[in-house]
Design an enzyme around this catalytic site. Structure first.
Site, short mmCIF file in Angstrom:
data_model
loop_
_atom_site.label_atom_id
_atom_site.label_comp_id
_atom_site.label_asym_id
_atom_site.label_seq_id
_atom_site.Cartn_x
_atom_site.Cartn_y
_atom_site.Cartn_z
N TYR A 173 -46.88 -34.51 -81.04
CA TYR A 173 -46.08 -35.75 -81.06
C TYR A 173 -47.06 -36.91 -81.17
O TYR A 173 -47.90 -37.11 -80.30
CB TYR A 173 -45.23 -35.88 -79.79
N ASP A 254 -55.73 -37.91 -81.01
CA ASP A 254 -54.70 -38.77 -80.45
C ASP A 254 -54.84 -38.67 -78.94
O ASP A 254 -54.44 -37.69 -78.32
CB ASP A 254 -53.31 -38.28 -80.91
N LYS A 281 -50.36 -46.96 -74.91
CA LYS A 281 -49.74 -46.93 -73.59
C LYS A 281 -50.44 -47.87 -72.60
O LYS A 281 -50.40 -49.07 -72.80
CB LYS A 281 -49.70 -45.49 -73.08
C1 LIG Z 1 -49.66 -38.36 -77.74
C2 LIG Z 1 -48.82 -39.52 -78.19
N1 LIG Z 1 -49.08 -40.08 -79.37
C3 LIG Z 1 -48.37 -41.14 -79.81
C4 LIG Z 1 -47.34 -41.66 -79.08
C5 LIG Z 1 -46.55 -42.82 -79.61
O1 LIG Z 1 -46.85 -43.99 -78.88
P1 LIG Z 1 -45.78 -45.18 -78.86
O2 LIG Z 1 -44.58 -44.69 -78.15
O3 LIG Z 1 -46.50 -46.30 -78.15
O4 LIG Z 1 -45.50 -45.53 -80.30
C6 LIG Z 1 -47.03 -41.09 -77.85
C7 LIG Z 1 -45.90 -41.62 -77.04
O5 LIG Z 1 -45.37 -40.99 -76.17
C8 LIG Z 1 -47.78 -39.99 -77.39
O6 LIG Z 1 -47.52 -39.40 -76.22
#
Ligand SMILES: Cc1ncc(COP(=O)(O)O)c(C=O)c1O
Length: 444
Positions: A173, A254, A281
């Site tokens: 994700y 990520d 975050k």
């Molecule tokens: C691992 C990871 N990447 C990307 C995102 C996306 O971030 P955002 O919700 O700030 O767009 C999240 C959000 O939960 C995440 O957990």
């Protein structure tokens, strides 16, 4: 028997062992009675927003909790029930809900004027702090969400390599338009994705052997977050490091969740060092934030002084409120000692929960790393969902808030009292529901 509306999807009651179905129906009805104010708030919102929702991951059947306020590690819903918040805003809420230094920093930035129409001194200070932390950051750029940071990292990697294919992993994700659980999502951006099995070095090696020279980037979470808190093995990440290096592809970590694992993030604690990293975050101090950074030769392609510069626009990329909150957060809260202690606390909580589940032969397990973990129910998908929702409804009633999907993300203000209270509450739940859980066990 009626259908039970249980979180990720509606579970047909007849799919479940009868004792579990009955327990869940009772718990759901009790929730609906107890949280009538949340039901009313959802009904009102549904007149102007689809399903009363503007963030799909928050949706829970029969209706989600509507929270009125938060203080420290506690939240209070619109019916006046207070809960210990163990979800921590899906990992973004690491500071709790009222960190004084962040409020002061935002107020000070506000006093100096919002939306300053140009560069400001805060953005370079925040960039300095981040570049000093992450081994892979020579240069960094800001965005407004983790999703946006990942989109820009991928675009940069494609342009720099002159290749199109992007390797991602099942269960990954990376944002609402970069979702690879359950075979992808129709709202995903239309990149040329290859979705490989997670934590499978052999599959990655085989794929690179046949497609290596067409791969622009590998985008990987060191631990699947939304995919169930499943950490990668060191061998898998090392093989991705080697394969990308050998073929000229760009390895992107990520670390939007895992950056809390230590001062230098997952990569600082465990390695290896990727070519690029995305964060988001909590690094915005509680405000909307994302950032992507990496090796100098890659990131310098975004230098606007170059004739071949990659464009990267965004009205709020350097907004002073987020920049100020991010600086205060890093300087006040995200110290090496604080993050190490939070990591250790999480390992202890996970061990305590595992012991409970094992000793009581309960149909649950817990996975994760450091302060981020996920409780799983055993059995087929319907049983797993029902088990997680039964636990969530009962924990809510006892004053503890976790995600319907079982996610727990510890925040800094949680103390030993709250943690022990939570573990005791899970133990009491396992004892009280032993009949329903035993019925589920027969299915596992
Ligand atoms: C691992 C990871 N990447 C990307 C995102 C996306 O971030 P955002 O919700 O700030 O767009 C999240 C959000 O939960 C995440 O957990």
């Amino acid at each position: 028997m009626p259908d039970l509306t249980t979180g990720d999807r509606t579970v047909q009651a007849q799919e479940l062992p009868p004792a579990l179905a009955t327990a869940l129906a009772g718990a759901e009805a009790a929730y609906a009675r107890r949280c009538a104010g949340s039901a009313a708030a959802n009904a009102r919102a549904a007149r102007v927003m689809p399903g009363g929702n503007t963030r799909t991951s928050l949706w829970n059947d029969p209706f989600p909790l509507c929270v009125a306020s938060g203080e420290g590690c506690r939240i209070t819903d619109v019916d006046g029930h207070t809960y210990v918040d163990l979800l921590g805003e899906f990992t973004a809420g690491i500071y709790g809900h009222t960190p004084p230094e962040l409020a002061a920093a935002v107020a000070a930035a506000q006093a100096d004027g919002i939306n300053l129409s140009s560069h400001n001194t805060l953005e370079s200070r925040l960039a300095e702090l981040l570049v000093a932390r992450f081994p892979s950051f020579d240069l960094v750029r800001f965005a407004n969400s983790g999703t946006e940071a990942n989109l820009m990292a991928l675009a940069t990697a494609k342009i720099v390599t002159g290749r199109d294919r992007i390797v991602v992993f099942e269960g990954g994700y990376h944002g609402g338009v970069l979702t690879f659980g359950d075979g992808g999502s129709p709202v995903n951006v239309p990149h040329d994705f290859a979705v490989l099995p997670y934590d499978d070095s052999d599959a990655a090696t085989a794929y690179f052997a046949s497609h290596g020279t067409s791969i622009a980037a590998v985008l990987v979470e060191p631990m699947l977050g939304a995919g169930g808190c499943r950490p990668a093995s060191a061998a898998f990440l090392a093989s991705l490091r080697r394969l990308t290096k050998d073929t000229g592809a760009i390895l992107i970590f990520d670390e939007i969740q895992t950056s809390r694992m230590a001062y230098g993030g997952y990569q600082g604690r465990f390695g290896p060092c990727p070519d690029m990293t995305t964060i988001g975050k909590f690094f915005g101090g509680g405000l909307a934030f994302g950032a992507f950074g990496g090796r100098h030769d890659i990131m310098s392609r975004l230098d606007p002084r170059r004739p071949d510069a990659i464009g990267h626009a965004g009205t709020f990329n350097n907004n002073t409120l987020t920049m100020a909150a991010g600086i205060a957060a890093i300087e006040t809260y995200l110290t090496a000692d604080a993050l190490d202690a939070l990591f250790d606390r999480g390992e202890t909580v996970r061990a305590r929960l595992s012991t409970l589940f094992r000793d009581r032969q309960a149909p649950y397990s817990v996975s994760g790393l450091g302060s981020i973990m996920n409780i799983h129910g055993h059995g087929d998908r319907a049983t797993d969902t029902a088990l997680r929702r039964l636990m969530q409804f009962d924990l809510l009633e006892a004053g503890y808030y976790i995600a319907a999907r079982g996610l727990i993300a510890l925040s800094l203000p949680l103390g030993e009292g709250e943690i022990s209270g939570f573990v005791d509450c899970v133990a009491a739940f396992l004892d009280r529901r032993s009949d329903a859980l035993a019925a589920a066990h027969l299915r596992t």
